[in-house]
Enzyme design. Structure first.
Site, PDB file in Angstrom:
ATOM      1  N   CYS A 113     -19.893  53.970  53.116  1.00 12.21           N
ATOM      2  CA  CYS A 113     -19.782  54.118  51.663  1.00 12.21           C
ATOM      3  C   CYS A 113     -18.390  53.717  51.173  1.00 12.21           C
ATOM      4  CB  CYS A 113     -20.097  55.547  51.247  1.00 12.21           C
ATOM      5  SG  CYS A 113     -19.122  56.795  52.107  1.00 12.21           S
ATOM      6  N   HIS A 143     -17.592  61.485  51.170  1.00 18.06           N
ATOM      7  CA  HIS A 143     -18.415  60.377  50.685  1.00 18.06           C
ATOM      8  C   HIS A 143     -17.687  59.678  49.540  1.00 18.06           C
ATOM      9  CE1 HIS A 143     -21.998  58.112  49.697  1.00 18.06           C
ATOM     10  NE2 HIS A 143     -22.001  58.585  48.472  1.00 18.06           N
TER      11      HIS A 143
END
Length: 996
Positions: A454, A827
């Site tokens: 990510c 994330h």
């Protein structure tokens, strides 16, 4: 006597009168009498019991039978013979079409009086055969319950040997066909009691004959896994499973999941129907069996079954949390389904619209069960927030609903997620993600997460949304000597023209992978961005050197020469320059060095330092550096540009100074408020920017991006271990260092240094301070004195006469957000919008274009949220508030685009001219063909997947619409009792919906 009794019972006298006469007859029956009279009385009482049209008549018949069985055993045994019982069981009793429903009750009543008789064994043998035959005829739940009651009271009548195994299997078949046709609560309670009697008989048999358990379970699985078009088997089968010993669970599940004769469709059908069993009230261990089978399927990597079943059933399981009677089991199943479904956010996101309503209902219930369930549900939700961060717009209503509930710590969350994952090998689930059928409604395309990538996806999307950079990359000519840039061009082209909802950046990842990164581990997106831009820059420089050598050895056209000797694309788009000056505090000698940068790394000032009042650059009235005297003359330090300045007081008469500015929102016609801290004091009439927006001031105790920039640009004292080696003094000396921006980049990249090393824990910790982000940023750029005078003479906004600085305005383009508390975990996702010069310009005045209107400064440009494969519409409000709602979600990397102005007009004009000449970038032939072929392949894949999914989904058991439970709870606020959604009872409809 039988005639008298029949006349009394059939008379119209009141029951209390008749009861007295009947009592006399019964008392007389206790006396000795001949066989013929006994036989007549037994026939009459049998008739009354089996065909009596009132409860009173049946009770009289029962009472007489019991008296004769007790006081006239020989006559009763002769009457209650095998032939008579066989006739009752096979032909029934009473007129055709109105056969009695009480035959089994009658037999059970009579058996107690013949248990010691010589004919008992013959009767038991007959019943063992007849009950098996009866069960094979699939009797109603009521009749099946009567058989079970008979056999439970008289176990001698239970079939033996092979017949016993067959009896168990057929009894399970009967249960599978049980249906409750009534919606009345009393009728449903009666139905549940009947089912429990039947399953209780199975339990009794299994206790004495354990060898019958596995064949019975095999029959059960055959029923629930059947894919034939027929009515779904009854949820009453759940009552069977609760009596299977738990010590058999592992072996049963292992045999099922490793049986090659069971197809995926059959297994999906079976587990889907088992999950429906969570609605069966009062069942024990049902949730344990469901979870065990789900885990067993994960162990043999049947992920496609798990995914389909979870997505189709999780909402129904969730809706059962409304009902206290099944809540505990439903919550256990829900917890496992969510915590194990870690490859995708789909399952959790299906529940998001319904969580606030359920939480409100549980709070309203105010019971121990509801309170416990709320706490467990909140823990589950925070686990999902942690695992699938990056959806602030979706999560805000849910977060609001559970904000008052306890929040688990990160260790607890990681434990739960690690304990329940289907597999520790994430690549085993790669082919199952994403499950997107079409492009996002935004028209944008996502990027597939290739295993903690990510960090790359968010950077790529931010660079893609930098439209000037994107167009330049897409316009690159074929065959250039930049392999990494070529791969980026292909990736951008697919993001622009693919029909897929998300594409895999695998090829670009392998080409741009920093060699020190660990595969599969989370990385720092800022570190990746620096490495990527440096690689692209060096690659292009190498190409220029090659062409320079070619030029020296051969004749090259001037156009080619000009193209290859210009700045690199990275320099044009992201390159800026900064002057660093260091002044020795002993000899006052100043050394300076200009260096290029592609991003500014902004540290957080110490908590005890107020940077908002400090000055980062020279006061307006100063025309150049005016250095301070040595430290002993402290009185001359007040005007120094080298040390942090205090906030100006009302009594101060010092000239205002230039610092970083921000713009926020203001309605047209409103007066502009002063900025936080120091601002560029330019008359509003001369500065069109000042009439556009109110300064976006951060709360008094919070940080802002301008604060961090001012801190970055503020003077730094070099003392103690950080002393400066002065060449003039030829020794280490105290000194002061200051940085000044001398050239603003087209795209300004700001990295907020949130990660610092904690020597106590020996780990990098994260600074979670909320930093307010301005949508428009004014940056002071140092220019030569002659340039300043020329700009001021032309009336160009943003220049401060005599200061040596001019203001460059930047618009926010992208914000990369890190969710988590460590750089090694968490994330990344990003907010982005396209900032372009789309508004026509007025005629240039003195070579500088003027904006046609304030619409060019429009804040309403559409924002998008990029979170791996998911792309959705968003807003600047969401960007601004994300950390307020989610404290671990903090802005990390910011992209700003420079507005057209004095310093950047040549680049903007070149970009605008290229846009007018070429329009949208035209891709070379090979790239267009590759995109076209992939789009065709995607359509073919969609058709194939649609066929495969149709086969799976058609196999899934049909169940009632799950949302009716939630709708019913919303509408039925006045219900009460033990089974309602809120307090547990309620109307019959709600209870019927629960069970069935």
């Amino acid at each position: 006597m039988d005639k008298i009794l029949e006349a009394v019972v059939m008379s119209s006298y009141p029951n209390n009168v008749k009861q007295g006469l009947v009592r006399r007859v019964i008392e007389a029956a206790k006396q000795p009498m001949d066989s013929e009279q006994c036989w007549s009385m037994l026939e009459l009482s049998t008739k009354l019991y089996l065909t009596g049209d009132t409860k009173y008549k049946r009770e009289v018949g029962k009472e007489v039978l019991e008296v004769y069985g007790h006081y006239h055993p020989e006559e009763f045994e002769e009457f209650f013979n095998v032939r008579f019982l066989l006739s009752l069981l096979q032909e029934g009793y009473g007129p055709v079409g109105k056969r009695s429903h009480y035959v089994l009750d009658y037999i059970q009543l009579g058996l107690q009086f013949v248990l010691e008789s010589p004919s008992a064994n013959s009767i038991f043998s007959l019943l063992r055969i007849e009950v098996l035959r009866k069960v094979c005829e699939r009797p109603s739940p009521k009749q099946c319950a009567k058989i079970s009651k008979l056999l439970t009271q008289h176990p001698q009548c239970i079939p033996t040997g092979k017949h016993q195994l067959l009896f168990c299997q057929q009894l399970i078949r009967c249960i599978g066909q049980f249906q409750c046709v009534s919606e009345g609560e009393e009728e449903i309670m009666e139905f549940l009691e009947q089912v429990n009697k039947v399953s209780g008989l199975l339990q009794r048999i299994w206790r004495t004959q354990t060898s019958a358990i596995l064949p019975s379970l095999k029959e059960l699985f055959t029923i629930i896994s059947s894919t034939e078009e027929q009515e779904a088997p009854s949820n009453a089968l759940a009552s069977v499973v609760q009596f299977v010993p738990l010590e058999l669970m592992d072996g049963v599940i292992r045999n099922l999941t490793n049986d090659d004769s069971i197809t995926d469709v059959q297994m999906m059908m079976a587990i889907g129907r088992m999950i429906d069993w969570v609605s069966w009230p009062l069942g024990k261990n049902i949730d344990k069996w469901i979870i065990a089978l789900l885990k067993g399927l994960a162990a043999v990597k049947k992920f496609s079954i798990l995914i389909e079943v979870t997505l189709s059933k999780i909402e129904k399981v969730f809706s059962k949390l409304l009902y206290p009677i099944v809540r505990e089991g439903a919550l256990s199943v829900l917890q496992y389904m969510l915590l194990s479904f870690q490859h995708s956010h789909e399952a959790f996101h299906l529940l998001l619209p319904h969580i606030p309503r359920l939480v409100a209902s549980l709070k309203k219930e105010d019971s121990n069960s509801a309170t416990s369930s709320l706490e467990q549900l909140a823990e589950l939700i925070h686990c999902m927030f942690f695992r699938f961060s990056g959806f602030p717009d979706l999560y805000e209503p849910v977060l609001e609903a559970v904000k008052a509930l306890p929040i688990p710590n990160e260790d607890r969350i990681k434990h739960l997620l690690g304990q329940n994952a289907w597999t520790s090998q994430k690549n085993e689930l790669a082919c199952f993600y994403p499950r997107l059928a079409s492009k996002s409604e935004t028209g944008k395309i996502g990027l597939i997460n290739l295993g903690n990538t990510c960090y790359m996806n968010s950077i790529i999307q931010s660079l893609f949304m930098a439209s000037d950079f994107r167009h330049s990359v897409l316009n690159l000519t074929e065959g250039n000597s930049q392999p990494l840039m070529t791969k980026l061009q292909w990736l951008f082209a697919f993001l622009e023209h693919s029909q897929r909802p998300a594409i895999s950046p695998e090829s670009f990842l392998s080409a741009s992978w920093p060699p020190w990164f660990t595969p599969g581990a989370q990385q720092d997106c800022s570190e990746y961005l620096k490495y990527l831009l440096d690689r692209l820059h060096e690659e292009e420089k190498t190409g220029k050197r090659i062409y320079q050598k070619l030029k020296e050895s051969s004749v090259m056209s001037q156009a080619v020469e000009h193209h290859y000797l210009n700045k690199t694309l990275v320099e044009k788009m992201f390159g800026g320059k900064m002057m660093t000056k260091i002044r020795c505090l002993k000899c006052l000698n100043v050394s300076s060095r200009e260096e290029a940068f592609t991003d500014l790394s902004l540290a957080f000032p110490p908590s005890d330092r107020n940077v908002r009042g400090s000055t980062s650059v020279l006061p307006v009235e100063e025309t150049g550096p005016r250095f301070i005297e040595p430290p002993e003359n402290a009185g001359q330090l007040m005007g120094s540009p080298w040390i942090p300045r205090r906030a100006p007081m009302a009594s101060d008469h010092a000239a205002p100074s230039v610092s970083v500015e921000t713009l926020g929102f203001q309605e047209p016609g409103e007066a502009a408020n002063p900025v936080c801290g120091n601002d560029v004091r330019v008359d509003a009439a001369k500065d069109p920017l000042s009439t556009f927006g109110e300064q976006a001031c951060a709360p008094k105790d919070s940080r802002s991006v301008p604060d961090l920039i001012n801190y970055f640009l503020s003077p730094e004292r070099l003392t103690a271990e950080n002393k400066y080696h002065c060449e003039k003094c030829a020794s280490l000396q105290d000194a002061e260092k200051v940085a000044e921006l001398t050239e603003g980049p087209h795209y300004l990249i700001l990295t907020l240094l949130r990660f610092s090393f904690d020597p106590r824990t020996m780990k990098r910790k994260k600074i979670l301070d909320n930093v307010s982000i301005p949508v428009v940023l004014k940056l002071p750029i140092l220019v030569a004195p002659e340039e300043t005078e020329e700009v001021c003479r032309r009336g160009k906004d943003g220049a401060v006469p005599g200061s040596g600085f001019m203001t460059v305005v930047y618009d926010l383009c992208s914000v990369v957000v890190h969710s988590g508390i460590s750089s090694e975990s968490g994330h990344y996702y990003c907010y982005s919008r396209e900032c372009t010069d789309t508004v026509p310009h007025r005629q240039p005045q003195d070579g500088v274009p003027k904006p046609a209107s304030d619409k060019q400064l429009d804040f309403e440009i559409q924002w998008y949220l990029f979170n791996d494969t998911r792309v959705s519409f968003s807003s600047f409000e969401s960007v601004s508030n994300v950390t307020s709602f989610f404290p671990k979600d903090t802005a990390y990397v910011l992209f700003y685009r420079q507005r057209p102005g004095r310093q950047s007009c040549l680049l903007h004009e070149a970009l605008a001219e290229a846009g007018r000449l070429h329009g949208e970038p035209s891709l070379h032939k090979d790239l267009m063909e590759a995109i076209s072929k992939d789009n065709i392949l995607f359509l073919q894949e969609q058709e194939k997947e649609a066929r495969n999914r149709a086969a799976y989904i058609s196999a899934l058991p049909k169940s009632p619409l799950w949302w009716r439970d939630l709708d019913r709870d919303k509408d039925d606020d006045s219900s009460s009792g033990g089974c309602s959604p809120a307090a547990g009872g309620g109307g019959s409809g709600s209870f019927h919906g629960l069970v069935f």
